[in-house]
Structure formats: C-alpha cells, structure tokens
Design an enzyme around this catalytic site. Structure first.
Site, PDB file in Angstrom:
ATOM      1  N   GLU A 146      22.574 -30.324 -25.922  1.00 53.25           N
ATOM      2  CA  GLU A 146      24.489 -30.657 -25.193  1.00 53.25           C
ATOM      3  C   GLU A 146      25.076 -32.236 -25.099  1.00 53.25           C
ATOM      4  O   GLU A 146      24.441 -32.695 -24.954  1.00 53.25           O
ATOM      5  CB  GLU A 146      24.449 -29.981 -23.726  1.00 53.25           C
ATOM      6  CG  GLU A 146      25.942 -30.297 -23.006  1.00 53.25           C
ATOM      7  CD  GLU A 146      25.804 -29.660 -21.649  1.00 53.25           C
ATOM      8  OE1 GLU A 146      27.198 -29.594 -21.271  1.00 53.25           O
ATOM      9  OE2 GLU A 146      24.898 -29.562 -21.143  1.00 53.25           O
ATOM     10  N   LYS A 162      27.548 -23.831 -20.457  1.00 53.35           N
ATOM     11  CA  LYS A 162      27.190 -23.148 -19.458  1.00 53.35           C
ATOM     12  C   LYS A 162      26.856 -22.008 -19.875  1.00 53.35           C
ATOM     13  O   LYS A 162      27.771 -21.038 -20.175  1.00 53.35           O
ATOM     14  CB  LYS A 162      28.620 -23.419 -18.154  1.00 53.35           C
ATOM     15  CG  LYS A 162      28.328 -24.183 -17.252  1.00 53.35           C
ATOM     16  CD  LYS A 162      27.923 -23.708 -16.475  1.00 53.35           C
ATOM     17  CE  LYS A 162      27.028 -25.407 -15.796  1.00 53.35           C
ATOM     18  NZ  LYS A 162      25.466 -25.339 -16.076  1.00 53.35           N
TER      19      LYS A 162
END
Length: 334
Positions: A146, A162
């Site tokens: 990420e 997410k």
C-alpha cells in the site's frame, strides 16, 4: 554505522551520514530513508551513496522463530470483544469505521540475519513497496502493498487499500463502502495542504491481486499548495486514513482505548524521499516486520464497520498475517 543500509524501490543506499527526527529535513538536500511510527516517532536517515542495485546478499541465515513462539497483543476473544465495542461506538454515532489491530512478537533467533528474511519475503511474497532498512537500533523488513504517499515535484498521490478477501468473490458490500469512506477521508486530508480544486480520484475500488489475497485499492491525487512541505503534509495526513478510520479523530481515540500495544512502524510510514529531485515513495507500514533488541514484531488488523462480524474480522487478521508469519518462521520456506 558502517552496516546501516536501505533498499527500497530498487535503490540501494549505503554510507549513512546522519539521522534526524525532524521532518523538515526532507525539504532540504539529500536522499533519505524514512520510518515513521504510527505513534509519530520519526526516523529520517540520510545516505551518501545511492544506486540502482538488487537486495544485497545476506551474511548469515534466517532460521526464524518457531511458529508456536509468536504471541499476540490481543487473543481471539479480546479481538472479538474489541470489534463489538467498535460496533457499539458506531451505534452511538461516535465513528463510522475504525481499524482494530494487534501486534505479534517473537524472540529473535541468535545469529539470524534480517537480510535473509528480506530475501525470503522477496521470493515468497513479492510486494510493490518492499523495503529493507537497517539503522542503529532498528531494522525494518517490509512487504507492503500500500502506497501512503508518493511525490513528484508538487504532485502527491495516495493509494489507500480497504477491503480484503481470498478472491474478488469474497469482497462484500461493506468492503466497497469502507473503501469509499476512506477515500473521502484521504481526499479531505490532502485537501488541507493542496491547491484548491486539485484533489482528484482517478481510480476507485479497483481489485488488485496480491500473493494469497486480493485488495480493493483506490487512487487519490492532489497538487501541494505553495509553501507546503513534508511537515505540513504529515500533519494533514498522518496516520494514514486506511489504518485509522473515519472520522479519523474519533477513530484514533477508540484505537488508543482498545489496543494494548503500540503499533510502532506498523501502520506508520516506510520508504524514501529524494529531497534533491523532490520525489518520494512512502508505503503504509503493513505486512511489515520490525526488529528492536532481541524481539521481532509484526502487526495485522482489519477495518471495523457496522456490518462487521467479529469472527470474520478475526479471520481477516489471520489471513493477512498467515503468509508472512509462515515465511518468517522456522520451516516456513526451504
């Protein structure tokens, strides 16, 4: 300090010149390896020699802790109680979403070389933001998927994750809702330091495949307003929204109440800043091991919403940790 080094983004940095806790240094000269703990402890290390190079060979093996020696800051019952508590806060209108994390730790095996662990991860769990940073008193071995912040001149980009499943078919409506919620948070955070009207979302809820799982990933981009540098950028956006919750201020209070151990580099920022070229790539410190003294630690967590089921969220933390802990443990990789 001669054995200090950083390998991030395909770059090998050696010749440690100095270490500072001042983020303003990143707006000055030099190439920096950066580790910022979730609790905002800053470590910026400037290196003199930086070149494109593969990960250096390890000088010793990595036997790894025994699988049974890992301890968790929250056991299953404690974690599930925490999920229910967050749902109580959501019902009361205190928060829409909050991340609940736990930290695993195990004793280091004498003689183990963390560089050998980095090679294990590179082979068994390749990651777009892999990093190895060894400094006096701290070693970080990250397989982060990420991007927290990248920078090219005055343009900054964040790619929050997410939503996690074994496959795309596992992703639920709550995963998509959670992603959109965090995108709004990241847009608002960047908007504090961006030129008016420059914040955009070129990608929303894209399914990305990673070893052993899939993630929902979005992209948020903005142009920094004149006079805004790294201290202002961190003040506006740290800790990353994807590992805190929304609203962030409420989520931070809840996290502080429910998590018994500090997160350290986990959920912080790990990466590099080239201050001379005004470029950078800082990952969110997930899928990340850190070593201090004779302990190795690793964090895992999940985003909790009203639609969360406690047992499923516990299993998500297990899914996220399983492959990495197996690779790091004795017998995990031949």
């Amino acid at each position: 300090m001669h054995d200090s080094l950083a390998h991030v983004g395909g770059l090998l940095a050696t010749g440690l010149r100095d270490v500072t806790t001042d983020l303003a240094a990143l707006d000055g000269p030099g190439w920096w390896a950066v580790v910022v703990d979730y609790e905002a402890k800053v470590t910026c290390a400037r290196f003199d020699e930086v070149r494109q190079a593969p990960l250096p060979a390890a000088s010793g093996p990595w036997a790894g802790p025994s699988p049974s020696s890992w301890r968790s800051s929250l056991d299953r019952d404690g974690y599930e109680r925490g999920v229910r508590r967050i749902r109580d806060y959501i019902r009361q209108g205190e928060v829409y979403q909050a991340n609940l994390c736990r930290v695993l730790d195990a004793p280091m095996v004498p003689g183990d070389d963390p560089l050998a662990l980095a090679h294990r991860l590179a082979e068994g769990n390749p990651a777009p933001h892999a990093a190895f940073i060894r400094l006096p008193g701290l070693t970080v071995v990250s397989a982060s998927p990420e991007l927290y912040l990248s920078r090219d001149g005055m343009t900054v980009t964040s790619r929050p994750i997410k939503g996690t499943g074994v496959s795309a078919a596992d992703l639920l409506d709550k995963d998509y809702a959670e992603n959109v919620m965090i995108v709004d948070l990241v847009r608002n955070d960047l908007g504090i330091v961006a030129e008016v009207g420059s914040v955009e979302v070129p990608e929303l809820c894209v399914v990305e495949e990673h070893p052993g799982l899939v993630h929902l990933v979005s992209t948020v981009r903005a142009r920094l307003a004149p006079g805004r540098g790294w201290p202002e950028l961190f003040a506006a956006t740290f800790p990353p929204g994807s590992v805190t919750g929304a609203p962030k201020s409420s989520a931070l209070h809840i996290i502080n109440e429910l998590e018994p151990s500090p997160r350290g580099p986990y959920c912080g920022a790990v990466g590099w800043v080239d201050a001379d070229r005004r470029t950078a790539a800082l990952a969110v410190g997930i899928r990340t091991f850190w070593i201090t003294g004779d302990e190795i630690r690793f964090g895992t967590g999940a985003g909790i919403t009203w639609g969360s089921e406690p047992r499923r969220e516990w299993h998500e933390t297990e899914l996220k940790a399983a492959r990495l802990i197996e690779l790091a443990s004795s017998g995990g990789l031949a």
